[in-house]
Design an enzyme around this catalytic site. Sequence first.
Site, PDB file in Angstrom:
ATOM      1  N   ASN A  33       0.876  -1.173   0.000  1.00  0.00           N
ATOM      2  CA  ASN A  33       0.000   0.000   0.000  1.00  0.00           C
ATOM      3  C   ASN A  33       0.914   1.224   0.000  1.00  0.00           C
ATOM      4  OD1 ASN A  33      -1.738   2.088   0.495  1.00  0.00           O
ATOM      5  ND2 ASN A  33      -2.329   1.444   2.558  1.00  0.00           N
ATOM      6  N   TRP A  34       1.026   1.825  -1.157  1.00  0.00           N
ATOM      7  CA  TRP A  34       1.942   2.974  -1.273  1.00  0.00           C
ATOM      8  C   TRP A  34       1.444   4.204  -0.527  1.00  0.00           C
ATOM      9  CZ3 TRP A  34       3.918   3.539  -7.050  1.00  0.00           C
ATOM     10  CH2 TRP A  34       4.659   2.402  -7.398  1.00  0.00           C
ATOM     11  N   LYS A  35       0.170   4.228  -0.171  1.00  0.00           N
ATOM     12  CA  LYS A  35      -0.440   5.424   0.419  1.00  0.00           C
ATOM     13  C   LYS A  35      -0.194   6.610  -0.533  1.00  0.00           C
ATOM     14  CE  LYS A  35      -0.058   3.225   4.850  1.00  0.00           C
ATOM     15  NZ  LYS A  35       0.010   3.329   6.294  1.00  0.00           N
ATOM     16  N   HIS A  72      -9.411   1.449   4.980  1.00  0.00           N
ATOM     17  CA  HIS A  72      -8.135   1.626   5.676  1.00  0.00           C
ATOM     18  C   HIS A  72      -8.341   2.560   6.867  1.00  0.00           C
ATOM     19  CE1 HIS A  72      -4.020   2.670   6.596  1.00  0.00           C
ATOM     20  NE2 HIS A  72      -3.672   1.575   5.933  1.00  0.00           N
ATOM     21  N   GLU A  86      -6.686   4.901   7.936  1.00  0.00           N
ATOM     22  CA  GLU A  86      -6.441   6.320   7.655  1.00  0.00           C
ATOM     23  C   GLU A  86      -7.677   6.969   7.030  1.00  0.00           C
ATOM     24  OE1 GLU A  86      -2.800   5.631   5.533  1.00  0.00           O
ATOM     25  OE2 GLU A  86      -1.853   5.060   7.419  1.00  0.00           O
ATOM     26  N   GLU A 142      -5.223  -4.634  10.612  1.00  0.00           N
ATOM     27  CA  GLU A 142      -4.178  -3.630  10.797  1.00  0.00           C
ATOM     28  C   GLU A 142      -4.431  -2.867  12.101  1.00  0.00           C
ATOM     29  OE1 GLU A 142      -2.247  -2.534   6.761  1.00  0.00           O
ATOM     30  OE2 GLU A 142      -3.877  -1.150   7.152  1.00  0.00           O
ATOM     31  N   GLY A 194       2.799   2.374  10.759  1.00  0.00           N
ATOM     32  CA  GLY A 194       3.765   3.455  10.593  1.00  0.00           C
ATOM     33  C   GLY A 194       4.509   3.823  11.861  1.00  0.00           C
ATOM     34  N   SER A 217       3.672  -2.105  10.347  1.00  0.00           N
ATOM     35  CA  SER A 217       5.113  -2.211  10.598  1.00  0.00           C
ATOM     36  C   SER A 217       5.691  -3.584  10.249  1.00  0.00           C
ATOM     37  CB  SER A 217       5.436  -1.835  12.050  1.00  0.00           C
ATOM     38  OG  SER A 217       5.084  -0.484  12.291  1.00  0.00           O
ATOM     39  N   GLY A 248       2.945  -1.123   4.217  1.00  0.00           N
ATOM     40  CA  GLY A 248       2.987   0.303   3.925  1.00  0.00           C
ATOM     41  C   GLY A 248       4.405   0.745   3.590  1.00  0.00           C
ATOM     42  N   GLY A 249       5.073   1.348   4.559  1.00  0.00           N
ATOM     43  CA  GLY A 249       6.380   1.957   4.326  1.00  0.00           C
ATOM     44  C   GLY A 249       7.363   1.061   3.589  1.00  0.00           C
TER      45      GLY A 249
HETATM   46  P1  13P Z   1       3.222   0.400   7.646  1.00  0.00           P
HETATM   47  O1  13P Z   1       3.706  -0.900   7.037  1.00  0.00           O
HETATM   48  O2  13P Z   1       3.977   1.587   7.139  1.00  0.00           O
HETATM   49  O3  13P Z   1       3.169   0.314   9.139  1.00  0.00           O
HETATM   50  O4  13P Z   1       1.719   0.630   7.137  1.00  0.00           O
HETATM   51  C1  13P Z   1       0.815  -0.413   7.226  1.00  0.00           C
HETATM   52  C2  13P Z   1      -0.405  -0.044   6.472  1.00  0.00           C
HETATM   53  O5  13P Z   1      -1.149   0.832   6.864  1.00  0.00           O
HETATM   54  C3  13P Z   1      -0.669  -0.757   5.218  1.00  0.00           C
HETATM   55  O6  13P Z   1      -1.950  -0.512   4.748  1.00  0.00           O
END
Ligand code: 13P
Length: 259
Positions: free
Chosen positions: A12-14, A99, A101, A171, A177, A215, A236-237
């Site tokens: 997930n590149w966000k 998600h 967010e 999640e 993050g 994470s 994510g990251g």
């Molecule tokens: P991180 O891997 O950066 O913690 O993010 C997880 C995430 O929200 C994937 O959708």
Amino acid sequence: MSKQRTKLVVGNWKMHGRLAENAVLLQAVAQGAGELSADVRVGVCVPGPYLAQAQSLLSGSRVVWGAQDVSAFTQGAYTGEVAASMVVDFGASLVIVGHSERRAYHRESSELVAVKAQRVLEAGLTPVVCVGETLEEREAGSTEQVVGDQLDAVLVKLSDVEAARIVVAYEPVWAIGTGKSATSEQAQAVHAFLRSRLAAKGAAVADVPLLYGGSVKPENAEELFRQPDIDGGLIGGASLKAQDFLAICKAAGAASVAG
Ligand code: 13P
């Protein structure tokens, strides 16, 4: 229940990326994915404007692509919204819905997430339905209540056949993050609970892939993916660095062999 399952790793590149750097990343991921064991499926969910680029650089590779959200409407006067059918136009197969967010910053309710999951399924795509508790909710002992309600809000709107086509991602909000992943025991416990909730909907639904996100890194991925009810990850990251993302995909391969 422990059962040999293919692992699925989705990036997930966000809201990250630019054309030039995406090209390097997508090409590296496409190439690296070709060397993974057949037990691992790989996807990337990119910002909407880059769907065409993902299609052009990933077509013919083992990597599938998708979006991070869609509208709850099919078309019309909804300025700024993107319909599931538009995502289909770019050869995508996945859409993340719900998600944390979006739940937090865009006030998306579980009911809205459920409607979005329906739109995604109607378009022939796979929704990756995200659920997860905040730190306060975990500390109050309400994790199962929260994630159970979030999942049920979606399941109640779907037929058994539709429900069997979804992917669920657990999640925990406190792990996203933050560098602080859930332990494999904490994640497995919630996944087992979610599995039982899915099983209550029907035997075929019990087998939907259950991804862990929060994470995930090359160092902790294999241990997480070895858990019997963890079928892969939503990353994510670490999905923004080809080397790390591919290392996580390899860990999924190792975990699937270990069974
Ligand atoms: P991180 O891997 O950066 O913690 O993010 C997880 C995430 O929200 C994937 O959708």
